[in-house]
Design a protein around this motif. Sequence first.
Motif, short mmCIF file in Angstrom:
data_model
loop_
_atom_site.label_atom_id
_atom_site.label_comp_id
_atom_site.label_asym_id
_atom_site.label_seq_id
_atom_site.Cartn_x
_atom_site.Cartn_y
_atom_site.Cartn_z
N SER A 51 -6.18 -19.22 -29.52
CA SER A 51 -5.37 -18.10 -29.67
C SER A 51 -4.70 -17.83 -31.00
CB SER A 51 -4.15 -18.11 -28.64
OG SER A 51 -4.69 -17.96 -27.32
N SER A 55 -5.39 -14.54 -33.41
CA SER A 55 -4.22 -13.48 -33.78
C SER A 55 -4.06 -13.49 -35.00
CB SER A 55 -2.99 -14.30 -32.88
OG SER A 55 -2.89 -13.99 -31.71
N LYS A 60 -3.61 -5.93 -33.75
CA LYS A 60 -3.19 -5.94 -32.39
C LYS A 60 -3.07 -4.32 -31.87
CE LYS A 60 -0.53 -10.14 -32.25
NZ LYS A 60 -1.39 -10.58 -33.42
#
Length: 97
Positions: A51, A55, A60
Amino acid sequence: MPSERLYIVTYDIADRKRWRKVFATMEGFGRWLQLSVFQCRLSARRRGELSARLSDIIRKDEDHVLIIDVGPAGNIEPHVESLGRSYSALERKAIVI
């Protein structure tokens, strides 16, 4: 041995360069099934690492990653219907570092 869980990771990345980075990252965590789909057996630590790395790569506001927890890897026998190329469940393998 830490307990592992089975995950299906799928992603939709808007930029080709970021897509290649995500693909390369995923190759270190699981087995490629289809264009943007991977099957992974991960400990809690490796799951967190995955993750964090994803990220750092994705935007996003433009990209989308789904990490689907299928359950305990040792107790799961996925029921998958495969049309075309064959499918096989990811088996645990020793990794020498």
